[in-house]
Design a protein around this motif. Sequence first.
Motif, PDB file in Angstrom:
ATOM      1  N   THR A   3       0.824  -1.208   0.000  1.00 48.57           N
ATOM      2  CA  THR A   3       0.000   0.000   0.000  1.00 48.57           C
ATOM      3  C   THR A   3       0.856   1.255   0.000  1.00 48.57           C
ATOM      4  OG1 THR A   3      -0.124  -0.037   2.371  1.00 48.57           O
ATOM      5  CG2 THR A   3      -1.946  -1.065   1.185  1.00 48.57           C
ATOM      6  N   SER A   4       2.169   1.124   0.149  1.00 50.85           N
ATOM      7  CA  SER A   4       3.019   2.301   0.113  1.00 50.85           C
ATOM      8  C   SER A   4       4.190   2.072  -0.819  1.00 50.85           C
ATOM      9  CB  SER A   4       3.561   2.614   1.509  1.00 50.85           C
ATOM     10  OG  SER A   4       4.620   3.537   1.382  1.00 50.85           O
ATOM     11  N   TRP A   7       7.671   3.504   0.902  1.00 51.71           N
ATOM     12  CA  TRP A   7       8.343   3.004   2.098  1.00 51.71           C
ATOM     13  C   TRP A   7       8.410   1.492   2.148  1.00 51.71           C
ATOM     14  CZ3 TRP A   7      11.320   4.970   5.917  1.00 51.71           C
ATOM     15  CH2 TRP A   7      11.506   6.349   5.864  1.00 51.71           C
ATOM     16  N   TYR A  17      17.207   3.157   9.947  1.00 49.79           N
ATOM     17  CA  TYR A  17      16.228   4.229  10.212  1.00 49.79           C
ATOM     18  C   TYR A  17      16.233   4.559  11.712  1.00 49.79           C
ATOM     19  CZ  TYR A  17      11.899   6.871  10.410  1.00 49.79           C
ATOM     20  OH  TYR A  17      10.980   7.882  10.632  1.00 49.79           O
ATOM     21  N   GLY A  49       1.344   4.127  11.159  1.00 53.83           N
ATOM     22  CA  GLY A  49       2.575   4.383  10.403  1.00 53.83           C
ATOM     23  C   GLY A  49       3.706   4.556  11.404  1.00 53.83           C
ATOM     24  N   GLY A  51       6.434   3.077  12.039  1.00 51.19           N
ATOM     25  CA  GLY A  51       7.841   2.876  11.708  1.00 51.19           C
ATOM     26  C   GLY A  51       8.516   2.021  12.758  1.00 51.19           C
ATOM     27  N   ASP A  73       2.048  -0.632  11.385  1.00 50.54           N
ATOM     28  CA  ASP A  73       2.768  -0.177  10.191  1.00 50.54           C
ATOM     29  C   ASP A  73       2.620  -1.250   9.117  1.00 50.54           C
ATOM     30  OD1 ASP A  73       5.214   2.096   9.784  1.00 50.54           O
ATOM     31  OD2 ASP A  73       5.212   0.433   8.339  1.00 50.54           O
ATOM     32  N   VAL A  74       2.591  -0.803   7.868  1.00 47.55           N
ATOM     33  CA  VAL A  74       2.418  -1.739   6.756  1.00 47.55           C
ATOM     34  C   VAL A  74       3.701  -2.532   6.486  1.00 47.55           C
ATOM     35  CG1 VAL A  74       3.129  -0.199   4.858  1.00 47.55           C
ATOM     36  CG2 VAL A  74       1.282  -1.848   4.484  1.00 47.55           C
ATOM     37  N   ALA A 100      -2.811   1.425   7.051  1.00 47.17           N
ATOM     38  CA  ALA A 100      -3.564   2.561   7.582  1.00 47.17           C
ATOM     39  C   ALA A 100      -4.945   2.650   6.942  1.00 47.17           C
ATOM     40  CB  ALA A 100      -2.787   3.846   7.329  1.00 47.17           C
ATOM     41  N   GLY A 116       2.926  10.111  13.162  1.00 47.79           N
ATOM     42  CA  GLY A 116       4.085  11.002  13.019  1.00 47.79           C
ATOM     43  C   GLY A 116       4.750  10.885  11.656  1.00 47.79           C
ATOM     44  N   HIS A 117       4.668  11.954  10.861  1.00 53.42           N
ATOM     45  CA  HIS A 117       5.374  12.017   9.569  1.00 53.42           C
ATOM     46  C   HIS A 117       5.144  10.790   8.699  1.00 53.42           C
ATOM     47  CE1 HIS A 117       8.102  14.924  11.895  1.00 53.42           C
ATOM     48  NE2 HIS A 117       7.282  15.606  11.142  1.00 53.42           N
ATOM     49  N   PHE A 122       0.829   7.842   2.777  1.00 57.01           N
ATOM     50  CA  PHE A 122      -0.263   6.887   2.562  1.00 57.01           C
ATOM     51  C   PHE A 122      -0.892   7.125   1.189  1.00 57.01           C
ATOM     52  CE2 PHE A 122      -1.195   6.926   7.436  1.00 57.01           C
ATOM     53  CZ  PHE A 122       0.011   6.290   7.666  1.00 57.01           C
TER      54      PHE A 122
END
Length: 271
Positions: A3-4, A7, A17, A49, A51, A73-74, A100, A116-117, A122
């Motif tokens: 879905t992203s 990322w 990270y 999300g 992370g 998170d995905v 999400a 957050g960020h 998305f």
Amino acid sequence: MNTSNEWQIEHHEAAEYERVLVGAISGPFARALVAASKLTEGASVLDVGCGTGVVARLAAGRVGSSGRVVGVDVNTSMIEVARSVADDEGAEVEWRVGSAQALPFSRGSFDVVVCGHALQFFEDRGAALREMARVLGKGGRVCVSVWRGFAFNPYLHALWKAIGDSAGEEAAKGLGAAISLSDPAKLRHFLEGAGFGSVEVGGIALALALPRLEEFVNGHIDATPLRGVLAGAGEGVRREIVESVSRQLVCYCRGEALQVPFASHVAIGRL
Ligand SMILES: C[S@@+](CC[C@H](N)C(=O)[O-])C[C@H]1O[C@@H](n2cnc3c(N)ncnc32)[C@H](O)[C@@H]1O
């Protein structure tokens, strides 16, 4: 579950990270987001999300043992690193892999959703915010941070320009996505469209001390999807990118130290 596009990263990048970006940038912004979220003892909180989980870990410290914090998170690698860092730090957080846009929780499961960020990455921001509203109970609130534009984030701009100049516009696209929700009116519009009311958009502005740029810029690239994007580029390209970022940020040098401004919007909406 792709879905992203921005990322999709592997375990090595997720660990980088946490080591490189959470230490220098995400950590200080996570502290400010959690403070703005005004979490209280006993609250149930979802970090969307999440992370490697810095926002969730800080939230867990606020809500205490009578509260509940879940990070979703995905990206499986991000969740693996989140779980291992939280275990090491003794932070009580549940971790879930999930999108999400289809949160794996029932209606009204949480008091507060923090993000957050991540919202800017998305695929369907409206659907994600509607999901956040669904999993919040009546009276719940959402607290979302997104980067302001390049004019307020000179390091992000310098890296975007350096990658664009050395590796082409397409290679720099992911960094452009980081500031793609920087218009506060658009952010407010998304929250209101998902049913949130009394929306307030405030800001976080921090001057952050960055480590030596050669290590930091290479670390940043290795900690994000940029690593894959630049995989075919030679060492010369990496060197050019570091030199360009250093030139562009020279005005932020104070002797050996480098202190650079960063800024986010923080939107808070209520149900
Ligand atoms: C820049 S990172 C921010 C991570 C963390 N919130 C922080 O402050 O350090 C963006 C995160 O959003 C996640 N993400 C992107 N698309 C997603 C989606 N559709 N559903 C859930 N997470 C997603 C990514 O996997 C990544 O971990």
